[in-house]
Design an enzyme around this catalytic site. Structure first.
Site, short mmCIF file in Angstrom:
data_model
loop_
_atom_site.label_atom_id
_atom_site.label_comp_id
_atom_site.label_asym_id
_atom_site.label_seq_id
_atom_site.Cartn_x
_atom_site.Cartn_y
_atom_site.Cartn_z
N ARG A 163 -11.29 70.19 -24.09
CA ARG A 163 -10.91 71.22 -23.00
C ARG A 163 -11.34 70.34 -21.51
O ARG A 163 -10.98 70.88 -20.77
CB ARG A 163 -11.99 72.29 -23.45
CG ARG A 163 -12.03 73.55 -22.61
CD ARG A 163 -12.50 74.84 -23.10
NE ARG A 163 -13.78 74.82 -22.81
CZ ARG A 163 -14.71 75.85 -23.18
NH1 ARG A 163 -14.38 76.65 -23.84
NH2 ARG A 163 -16.01 76.03 -22.89
N LYS A 178 -20.07 62.12 -22.42
CA LYS A 178 -21.13 61.78 -23.31
C LYS A 178 -21.46 63.23 -24.04
O LYS A 178 -21.74 64.24 -23.87
CB LYS A 178 -22.50 62.04 -22.32
CG LYS A 178 -23.78 61.36 -23.07
CD LYS A 178 -25.02 62.09 -22.50
CE LYS A 178 -25.40 63.44 -22.93
NZ LYS A 178 -25.32 63.76 -24.81
N PRO A 179 -21.03 63.02 -25.36
CA PRO A 179 -21.22 63.95 -26.30
C PRO A 179 -22.60 64.32 -26.77
O PRO A 179 -23.49 63.57 -26.52
CB PRO A 179 -20.22 63.57 -27.41
CG PRO A 179 -20.39 62.08 -27.41
CD PRO A 179 -20.51 61.53 -26.39
N GLY A 232 -23.17 73.49 -22.20
CA GLY A 232 -24.34 73.44 -22.88
C GLY A 232 -25.35 74.72 -22.53
O GLY A 232 -24.86 75.71 -22.23
N GLU A 254 -20.31 75.49 -18.10
CA GLU A 254 -20.13 76.38 -18.94
C GLU A 254 -21.34 76.64 -19.96
O GLU A 254 -21.67 75.64 -20.70
CB GLU A 254 -18.98 75.96 -20.05
CG GLU A 254 -17.69 75.87 -19.47
CD GLU A 254 -16.93 77.10 -19.33
OE1 GLU A 254 -17.53 78.22 -19.68
OE2 GLU A 254 -16.03 77.30 -18.53
N LEU A 255 -22.00 77.68 -19.90
CA LEU A 255 -23.32 77.73 -20.25
C LEU A 255 -23.70 78.90 -21.42
O LEU A 255 -22.71 79.09 -21.99
CB LEU A 255 -24.37 77.73 -19.08
CG LEU A 255 -24.17 77.08 -17.99
CD1 LEU A 255 -24.77 77.29 -16.83
CD2 LEU A 255 -24.50 75.62 -18.23
N CYS A 288 -20.96 79.81 -28.36
CA CYS A 288 -21.42 80.52 -26.88
C CYS A 288 -20.90 81.99 -26.93
O CYS A 288 -21.41 82.62 -26.41
CB CYS A 288 -20.87 79.63 -25.76
SG CYS A 288 -19.32 79.26 -25.93
N GLU A 383 -30.39 84.08 -26.84
CA GLU A 383 -28.93 83.62 -27.46
C GLU A 383 -29.49 83.38 -29.10
O GLU A 383 -30.51 82.33 -28.96
CB GLU A 383 -28.35 82.33 -26.72
CG GLU A 383 -26.98 82.00 -27.25
CD GLU A 383 -26.61 80.89 -26.38
OE1 GLU A 383 -27.13 80.02 -25.99
OE2 GLU A 383 -25.19 80.67 -26.53
N SER A 443 -10.78 82.94 -27.29
CA SER A 443 -10.80 81.56 -26.86
C SER A 443 -9.24 81.28 -27.05
O SER A 443 -8.45 81.58 -27.98
CB SER A 443 -11.42 80.57 -28.04
OG SER A 443 -12.91 81.01 -27.73
#
Ligand code: NAD
Length: 479
Positions: A163, A178-179, A232, A254-255, A288, A383, A443
């Protein structure tokens, strides 16, 4: 079965697999057993800066590559992934734990970002106008923002990478990815695949590290890095925005989310239950977009609760790579601790457990349904990120909207009603970046994904996702 010894596990910098200067390595664990699958290199700050150098050196050439050619690389990458869905799905199931049906769905979803942005690469817009005064022309063009630092979470190790990489490459940017250190293998496999698809050396670099904070700080203070795209938690996103402030780095965030799922009396019960299962149980609740809070109108609440308990209770808990499994383990022991503490806190506050509610061995937590959690309880505010559904009845539309909006998050909300006029009016009033109406899955690579409030900044996917990697340049001209 995947031969884990054949997987790339070194850093991918400038088109080569290079070891880190740090001699210790990162264990990649199978969440189902807690055993190490393999180890990967652990990048130092210097390794990170070497990746930036490679991306920076490759940038002018890639930015000048014809859009069609950039698109063709992404198109080939789409075809290569599509031909290897089973292989990638098993890799994801092994390092992330999710059940194979979820893993396959993720791989197809991930591939679609490459197809979509292969098409978007040749649709970079421009504009030419006459200024109101008539003397000058307003010429607007878009140029790649530059070296982009991409940070992704473990819950969608393939899709969160594609993405970001898809639109970045389509726009002409080069990247350092950085995964998450929990799921690095999919990212390295993706780097190898992109090289196979024709991405020139340095265009895509991938580094794993056990110390993301100092590495990220160094990269965000390197003036060659012009873009940060982070997916994250809100807490880490907030920290990175502060780090990015010094050099005014362009940020996309994207939190976290805390999705409400509203079911009105006039909803189609079977449809609402189908949607609830997807919205809640995709990836075992580790999404998420996962429905966190089910607000169900009084006239349908008993039937909905009974149906949800039956469906959640029918799920098969086990290792993700076991084909019988429909609910895999959580990612790590800390994730289980968190879910367990939230459930215990809810019960202490007066909630009743209708299903599950007791942690299993290792990283396993069973599908759980709770009712009667008091307003303000942590399980309704935080969450959950696990297979726990919390049901709360409501009476009026006003009450449902107020409850749904009572959160600092604003990623996605779901509404079930057969009255489309009412559902659309409710969607208008929901303070979320995305609303699913009679849909538990929103999505879609062709749609703008993202949140408002503390769930993020900017959008991924769609045309908006491409524009996030482009700067607008205005040229005043007269002729
Ligand atoms: P996380 O914030 O702990 O980690 C995300 C990434 O940030 C990982 O790569 C991690 O290594 C890195 N990281 C951690 N601390 C860092 C630091 N100090 N500096 C730089 N990088 C750091 O999140 P997670 O637990 O991996 O993922 C779960 C979270 O991600 C949830 O909150 C979920 O809602 C969110 N998420 C959001 C979306 C979205 O599109 N909005 C999608 C997937 C996941």
């Amino acid at each position: 079965m995947i031969d884990t010894r054949a997987l790339p596990t070194e850093l991918f910098i400038g088109g080569a697999w290079v070891p880190s200067s740090r001699t210790t390595r990162i264990d990649v664990l199978d969440p189902a057993t807690g055993h190490a699958i393999t180890t990967v290199a652990d990048a130092t700050v210097e390794d990170g800066l070497a990746a930036v150098s490679a991306a920076h050196a490759a940038f002018p050439g890639w930015a000048a590559t014809a859009p069609r050619e950039r698109g063709e690389v992404l198109r080939r990458a789409f075809e290569l992934i599509t031909a290897r869905v089973e292989w990638f799905a098993e890799l994801i199931a092994r390092e992330n734990g999710k059940a194979m049906p979820d893993a396959r769905a993720e791989v197809r979803y991930a591939a679609e970002f490459f197809r979509w942005f292969a098409e978007e690469a040749v649709r970079i817009p421009g504009d030419l106008r006459v200024a109101p005064g008539g003397a000058t022309r307003v010429l607007v063009q878009h140029q790649p923002v530059g070296v982009s630092f991409l940070i992704t979470p473990w819950n969608f190790p393939a899709a969160m990478a594609t993405r970001k990489i898809g639109p970045a490459l389509a726009a002409g940017c080069t990247v350092v990815l950085k995964p998450a250190s929990e799921t690095p293998l999919t990212a390295y496999a993706m780097a190898a695949l992109l090289a196979e698809a024709g991405a020139p050396p340095g265009v895509v670099n991938v580094i794993t590290t056990s110390k993301p904070a100092p590495l990220s700080a160094a990269l965000l203070h390197d003036p060659r890095v012009r873009k940060l795209s982070f997916t994250g938690s809100t807490a880490v996103g907030r920290h990175l925005l502060r780090e990015a402030a010094d050099h005014i780095v362009n940020c996309s965030m994207e939190l976290g989310g805390n999705a409400p799922f509203l079911v009105f009396d006039d909803a189609d019960l079977a449809g609402a239950l189908d949607g609830a299962m997807i919205a809640k149980m995709r990836n075992g609740g580790e999404a998420c977009t996962s429905a966190n809070r089910f607000y169900v109108q009084r006239g349908i609440v008993d039937r909905f609760t009974e149906g949800l308990v039956a469906r959640m209770g029918a799920m098969v808990v086990g290792p993700g790579y076991d084909e019988r499994t429909t609910c895999g383990p959580l990612i790590n022991p800390a994730a289980v601790e968190k879910v367990d503490a939230l459930v215990k806190g809810a019960v202490a506050g007066g909630a009743r457990v209708l299903l599950g509610g007791t942690r299993g061995a290792g990283c396993f937590y069973p599908p759980t349904v709770l009712v009667g959690a008091p307003v303000g309880n942590a399980i309704l505010r935080e969450e959950i990120f696990g297979p726990v559904a919390v049901l709360v009845p409501f009476d009026t539309t006003e009450e449902a909207v107020a409850l749904a909006n009572d959160t600092e998050y604003g990623l996605v909300a779901y509404v079930y009603s057969e009255d489309l006029k009412k559902a659309l009016a409710v969607a208008d009033r929901l303070e979320f970046g995305m609303v699913g109406i009679n849909r538990g899955l929103i999505s879609d690579p062709s749609a703008p994904f993202g949140g408002v409030k503390e769930s993020g900044l900017g959008r991924e996917g769609a045309h908006e996702g491409l524009m996030a990697y482009l700067e607008t340049k205005y040229i005043a001209a007269a002729w």
